[in-house]
Design a protein around this motif. Structure first.
Motif, mmCIF file in Angstrom:
data_model
loop_
_atom_site.group_PDB
_atom_site.id
_atom_site.type_symbol
_atom_site.label_atom_id
_atom_site.label_comp_id
_atom_site.label_asym_id
_atom_site.label_seq_id
_atom_site.Cartn_x
_atom_site.Cartn_y
_atom_site.Cartn_z
ATOM 1 N N GLY A 289 0.832 -1.215 0.000
ATOM 2 C CA GLY A 289 0.000 0.000 0.000
ATOM 3 C C GLY A 289 0.860 1.256 0.000
ATOM 4 O O GLY A 289 0.534 2.237 -0.676
ATOM 5 N N ASN A 290 1.970 1.195 0.736
ATOM 6 C CA ASN A 290 2.882 2.346 0.755
ATOM 7 C C ASN A 290 3.545 2.566 -0.601
ATOM 8 O O ASN A 290 4.007 3.666 -0.893
ATOM 9 N N ASP A 291 3.609 1.495 -1.396
ATOM 10 C CA ASP A 291 4.132 1.601 -2.768
ATOM 11 C C ASP A 291 3.011 1.911 -3.766
ATOM 12 O O ASP A 291 3.190 1.753 -4.985
ATOM 13 N N ASN A 292 1.842 2.242 -3.254
ATOM 14 C CA ASN A 292 0.670 2.544 -4.094
ATOM 15 C C ASN A 292 0.146 1.322 -4.847
ATOM 16 O O ASN A 292 -0.390 1.454 -5.961
ATOM 17 N N ILE A 293 0.354 0.154 -4.257
ATOM 18 C CA ILE A 293 -0.204 -1.069 -4.854
ATOM 19 C C ILE A 293 -1.244 -1.585 -3.851
ATOM 20 O O ILE A 293 -0.903 -1.944 -2.725
ATOM 21 N N TYR A 294 -2.497 -1.583 -4.273
ATOM 22 C CA TYR A 294 -3.590 -1.873 -3.346
ATOM 23 C C TYR A 294 -3.969 -3.350 -3.411
ATOM 24 O O TYR A 294 -4.477 -3.821 -4.435
ATOM 25 N N ARG B 234 -4.193 -10.994 -0.778
ATOM 26 C CA ARG B 234 -4.919 -11.279 -2.020
ATOM 27 C C ARG B 234 -4.637 -10.218 -3.079
ATOM 28 O O ARG B 234 -4.801 -9.026 -2.836
ATOM 29 N N VAL B 235 -4.207 -10.717 -4.245
ATOM 30 C CA VAL B 235 -3.968 -9.861 -5.407
ATOM 31 C C VAL B 235 -5.005 -10.274 -6.450
ATOM 32 O O VAL B 235 -4.986 -11.412 -6.915
ATOM 33 N N GLY B 236 -5.908 -9.367 -6.802
ATOM 34 C CA GLY B 236 -7.000 -9.732 -7.713
ATOM 35 C C GLY B 236 -7.045 -8.797 -8.907
ATOM 36 O O GLY B 236 -7.196 -7.583 -8.763
ATOM 37 N N LEU B 237 -6.895 -9.383 -10.095
ATOM 38 C CA LEU B 237 -6.820 -8.574 -11.313
ATOM 39 C C LEU B 237 -8.129 -8.616 -12.094
ATOM 40 O O LEU B 237 -8.883 -9.592 -12.004
ATOM 41 N N VAL B 238 -8.361 -7.567 -12.855
ATOM 42 C CA VAL B 238 -9.446 -7.560 -13.846
ATOM 43 C C VAL B 238 -8.861 -7.085 -15.179
ATOM 44 O O VAL B 238 -7.649 -6.827 -15.270
ATOM 45 N N HIS B 239 -9.732 -6.907 -16.175
ATOM 46 C CA HIS B 239 -9.223 -6.656 -17.535
ATOM 47 C C HIS B 239 -8.599 -5.285 -17.731
ATOM 48 O O HIS B 239 -8.019 -5.048 -18.777
ATOM 49 N N TYR B 240 -8.741 -4.355 -16.751
ATOM 50 C CA TYR B 240 -8.050 -3.070 -16.940
ATOM 51 C C TYR B 240 -6.638 -3.081 -16.354
ATOM 52 O O TYR B 240 -5.934 -2.087 -16.423
ATOM 53 N N ASN B 241 -6.246 -4.187 -15.741
ATOM 54 C CA ASN B 241 -4.867 -4.296 -15.230
ATOM 55 C C ASN B 241 -3.921 -4.687 -16.360
ATOM 56 O O ASN B 241 -4.348 -5.174 -17.408
ATOM 57 N N THR B 242 -2.625 -4.442 -16.112
ATOM 58 C CA THR B 242 -1.654 -4.591 -17.212
ATOM 59 C C THR B 242 -0.435 -5.404 -16.779
ATOM 60 O O THR B 242 -0.176 -5.582 -15.585
ATOM 61 N N GLN B 243 0.324 -5.818 -17.793
ATOM 62 C CA GLN B 243 1.585 -6.527 -17.547
ATOM 63 C C GLN B 243 2.541 -5.630 -16.761
ATOM 64 O O GLN B 243 3.244 -6.105 -15.871
ATOM 65 N N SER B 244 2.569 -4.346 -17.092
ATOM 66 C CA SER B 244 3.540 -3.474 -16.408
ATOM 67 C C SER B 244 3.164 -3.313 -14.932
ATOM 68 O O SER B 244 4.039 -3.141 -14.085
ATOM 69 N N GLU B 245 1.897 -3.384 -14.622
ATOM 70 C CA GLU B 245 1.509 -3.341 -13.202
ATOM 71 C C GLU B 245 2.001 -4.597 -12.472
ATOM 72 O O GLU B 245 2.432 -4.526 -11.316
ATOM 73 N N ILE B 246 1.927 -5.730 -13.172
ATOM 74 C CA ILE B 246 2.427 -6.977 -12.557
ATOM 75 C C ILE B 246 3.934 -6.856 -12.333
ATOM 76 O O ILE B 246 4.460 -7.276 -11.298
ATOM 77 N N GLU B 247 4.627 -6.230 -13.287
ATOM 78 C CA GLU B 247 6.081 -6.033 -13.123
ATOM 79 C C GLU B 247 6.377 -5.131 -11.930
ATOM 80 O O GLU B 247 7.323 -5.353 -11.190
ATOM 81 N N ARG B 248 5.535 -4.108 -11.746
ATOM 82 C CA ARG B 248 5.753 -3.233 -10.580
ATOM 83 C C ARG B 248 5.534 -3.998 -9.271
ATOM 84 O O ARG B 248 6.249 -3.798 -8.292
ATOM 85 N N LEU B 249 4.558 -4.886 -9.288
ATOM 86 C CA LEU B 249 4.331 -5.728 -8.097
ATOM 87 C C LEU B 249 5.561 -6.583 -7.829
ATOM 88 O O LEU B 249 6.007 -6.724 -6.678
ATOM 89 N N GLN B 250 6.114 -7.133 -8.908
ATOM 90 C CA GLN B 250 7.301 -7.996 -8.759
ATOM 91 C C GLN B 250 8.442 -7.207 -8.097
ATOM 92 O O GLN B 250 9.080 -7.689 -7.156
ATOM 93 N N GLY B 251 8.673 -6.000 -8.590
ATOM 94 C CA GLY B 251 9.722 -5.155 -8.017
ATOM 95 C C GLY B 251 9.462 -4.879 -6.548
ATOM 96 O O GLY B 251 10.373 -4.995 -5.704
ATOM 97 N N ALA B 252 8.229 -4.563 -6.213
ATOM 98 C CA ALA B 252 7.891 -4.237 -4.826
ATOM 99 C C ALA B 252 8.058 -5.465 -3.929
ATOM 100 O O ALA B 252 8.557 -5.356 -2.798
ATOM 101 N N MET B 253 7.678 -6.637 -4.432
ATOM 102 C CA MET B 253 7.812 -7.875 -3.652
ATOM 103 C C MET B 253 9.309 -8.195 -3.451
ATOM 104 O O MET B 253 9.703 -8.665 -2.371
ATOM 105 N N GLN B 254 10.096 -7.961 -4.465
ATOM 106 C CA GLN B 254 11.547 -8.236 -4.331
ATOM 107 C C GLN B 254 12.167 -7.313 -3.281
ATOM 108 O O GLN B 254 13.000 -7.744 -2.488
ATOM 109 N N ARG B 255 11.722 -6.080 -3.251
ATOM 110 C CA ARG B 255 12.240 -5.152 -2.228
ATOM 111 C C ARG B 255 11.841 -5.613 -0.826
ATOM 112 O O ARG B 255 12.611 -5.485 0.117
ATOM 113 N N LEU B 256 10.638 -6.216 -0.710
ATOM 114 C CA LEU B 256 10.194 -6.744 0.597
ATOM 115 C C LEU B 256 11.136 -7.837 1.081
ATOM 116 O O LEU B 256 11.492 -7.908 2.250
ATOM 117 N N ARG B 257 11.533 -8.719 0.140
ATOM 118 C CA ARG B 257 12.425 -9.817 0.516
ATOM 119 C C ARG B 257 13.764 -9.260 0.949
ATOM 120 O O ARG B 257 14.516 -9.849 1.666
#
Ligand code: PLP
Length: 416
Positions: A363-368, A393-416
Motif C-alpha cells: 500500500g505504501n508503494d501505491n499497490i492496493y 490477495r492480489v485480484g486482477l481484472v481486464h483493466y490491469n496490465t503486464q507493467s503493473e504486474i512487473e511493478r508488483l514484482q519489483g515491490a515484492m523483491q524489495r520486501l524480501r
C-alpha cells in the motif's frame, strides 16, 4: 485482442499512479457509469410511480436497467431480475422467503469454499426452521471443491444447494453446472453466488438452469448495487417480505422500500460500457456466439469472451511472478495448464511476514491489495490460516496490465 490502453481510458480513477489489485473487493467504475448516475440525479431524480415527468423517467431507467441485466445474465425475462443494496442483503432477504417453504428435518448444503454471504444466511435458515446443514469440503492442495463430497451430501431431504461460481479467496472456478444437476436430481433448488465470476466470464442462467444466481454490480465496473436472478415461477410463488401497497410483480416485489435508483442507472451504464467493449474488441467471437445470442446479449457475451481471453494472459504472468518469489506460497490452483479453472485472484502467504504487513508495505508503494479472510472464513479456517492473519490477495481484472504486474514484482523483491 483487447486494447488495454483504450479500456483504461474509460476509467477516470485509473489516471493516477495507483495500482488497483483490490478488484475482488470492488472494481473502479467506467465513465459510462458516472455519466448515467449524474444524468439520473440531474434529470430524473424522483420516487417510483408518480404521474409526472421525472418519476416516469426514473421508472423507465429502472425498467431499462432490468432488461440490460436480464441480457447480461441471459435471463428469459426482466421480471426475473431483483435489485438490492448488495448480494448479502439480497441473499438474507430471499432466504427468509425460502425458509417459509422448509420443514424441520429438511437439509441445506453449503461449501467451505464459499464467501460467508452464501453460508451464514443458510445457517440461520436452518436454525430458524430446524433444518440440517451439510458441508462440502475442498481439497487443501489446490483449493478445488470436492465434487464427490458434494454428491454425497445431497440426498432426497436436500432442499437448497448453495454454491459459489468462483472463490473470492483463492480464485477457483467451480463446476456449478454439475452442482445444479445434482441439486435438481433430488428436486432441490440451486443458489449460485456469482459475485466473483461475473467480472471475468460470461454467465448464462438458462444454460446453467440455476434457480437463483446473485452478483454485485460494484464488482463488475458499476456502482454499489446487488443483483439477484430468480426463475420467474419461484419469484412468483415465494412470499416476499414487503409492505402491502408495494408491487406484487415478480422481481419488483422483493425490492423492499425505495431503491438506490442512481445506482441502478449506474449499473445500466456498466452494461453500456461492456457493450462498447464487446463491440470494439469482441468481433472474433461473433461466429461462435451468434447462434445463441443476438443484439445486446451478443455484445455482452462478446465483451466477456474478450475479457476472458485477455485475463488468461494476466493469469499466466501473475502466476509466474508470484511463483518466482522465494518463501511465497500460493493457495489454490498453480498448475499453468489449469489456469482456465481459476479467475486471476491469487492469495498467498510469505514466510516471515504477517499478511497485513505485506499489504501495508505494498500500500505504501501505491499497490492496493487485500489481506485477511475477505469473509471467506471457512477457507482460512480450513487452511489453518485464520490465527496467522489469513492471506494476501492480489485480484486482477481486464483493466490491469503486464507493467503493473512487473511493478508488483519489483515491490515484492524489495520486501524480501
Ligand atoms: C464471492 C462473494 N460473495 C458474496 C460477496 C458479498 O457481496 P456484497 O458485498 O455485494 O454483499 C462477496 C464480496 O466480496 C464475494 O466476494
Amino acid at each position: 485482442m483487447l486494447n488495454v490502453a483504450d479500456v483504461r481510458a474509460h476509467f477516470p480513477a485509473l489516471a493516477g499512479d495507483a495500482i488497483y489489485f483490490d478488484n475482488p473487493g470492488g472494481t473502479q467504475v467506467a465513465r459510462e457509469v458516472l455519466q448515467r448516475m449524474q444524468d439520473y440525479l440531474i434529470q430524473s431524480n424522483a420516487n417510483h410511480g408518480g404521474m409526472f415527468r421525472t418519476s416516469r423517467a426514473s421508472d423507465a431507467i429502472v425498467a431499462e436497467a432490468r432488461q440490460a441485466l436480464a441480457d447480461f445474465l441471459n435471463a428469459a425475462s426482466p421480471h426475473e431480475i431483483v435489485f438490492g443494496p448488495n448480494m448479502t442483503t439480497l441473499t438474507f432477504h430471499i432466504s427468509r422467503s425460502l425458509a417459509r417453504t422448509l420443514q424441520p428435518g429438511d437439509e441445506l448444503v453449503v461449501t467451505r469454499l464459499d464467501h460467508d454471504a452464501n453460508i451464514s444466511p443458510w445457517l440461520m435458515v436452518a436454525q430458524d426452521r430446524g433444518c440440517t446443514v451439510r458441508w462440502v469440503n475442498f481439497r487443501e492442495q489446490d483449493c478445488t471443491l470436492d465434487m464427490q463430497s458434494l454428491e454425497e451430501q445431497i440426498n432426497e431431504r436436500t432442499k437448497i444447494v448453495a454454491v459459489g461460481y468462483a472463490s473470492n479467496a483463492v480464485g477457483t472456478i467451480n463446476d456449478v453446472r454439475r452442482a445444479v444437476e445434482l441439486a435438481h436430481r433430488v428436486g432441490a433448488l440451486a443458489y449460485i453466488d456469482a459475485v466473483q465470476y461475473a467480472p471475468h466470464r460470461p454467465i448464462d442462467v438458462q444454460a446453467l438452469d440455476c434457480d437463483f444466481l446473485v452478483c454485485s454490480a460494484y464488482k463488475y465496473f458499476g456502482p454499489h448495487l446487488g443483483v439477484l436472478y430468480g426463475k420467474y415461477h419461484l419469484l412468483d410463488s415465494l412470499t416476499a417480505y414487503k409492505v402491502r401497497p408495494a408491487s406484487n410483480e415478480p422481481g419488483e416485489k422483493f425490492e423492499t422500500g425505495t431503491q438506490s435508483f442512481e445506482a441502478i442507472a449506474g449499473t445500466l451504464g456498466a452494461m453500456e460500457y461492456l457493450q462498447w467493449l464487446g463491440q470494439t474488441f469482441g468481433a472474433s467471437f461473433v461466429s461462435q456466439l451468434s447462434g445463441r445470442y443476438s443484439g445486446r446479449r451478443l455484445a455482452l457475451k462478446q465483451a466477456m469472451a474478450a475479457i476472458q481471453e485477455y485475463e488468461l494472459e494476466l493469469n499466466h504472468s501473475l502466476l509466474e511472478t508470484l511463483s518466482s518469489i522465494p518463501g511465497l506460497r500460493i493457495w489454490g490452483i498453480t498448475d499453468p495448464h489449469r489456469l482456465e479453472q481459476r479467475v486471476p485472484t491469487f492469495s498467498f502467504t510469505l514466510d516471515g511476514w504477517r499478511p497485513e504487513a505485506v499489504a501495508d508495505a505494498l500500500g505504501n508503494d501505491n499497490i492496493y491489495v487485500w489481506n485477511g479472510n475477505y469473509y471467506a472464513l471457512a477457507v482460512t479456517e480450513r487452511l489453518g490460516l485464520e490465527e496467522q492473519g489469513g492471506m494476501v490477495r492480489v485480484g486482477l481484472v481486464h483493466y490491469n496490465t503486464q507493467s503493473e504486474i512487473e511493478r508488483l514484482q519489483g515491490a515484492m523483491q524489495r520486501l524480501r
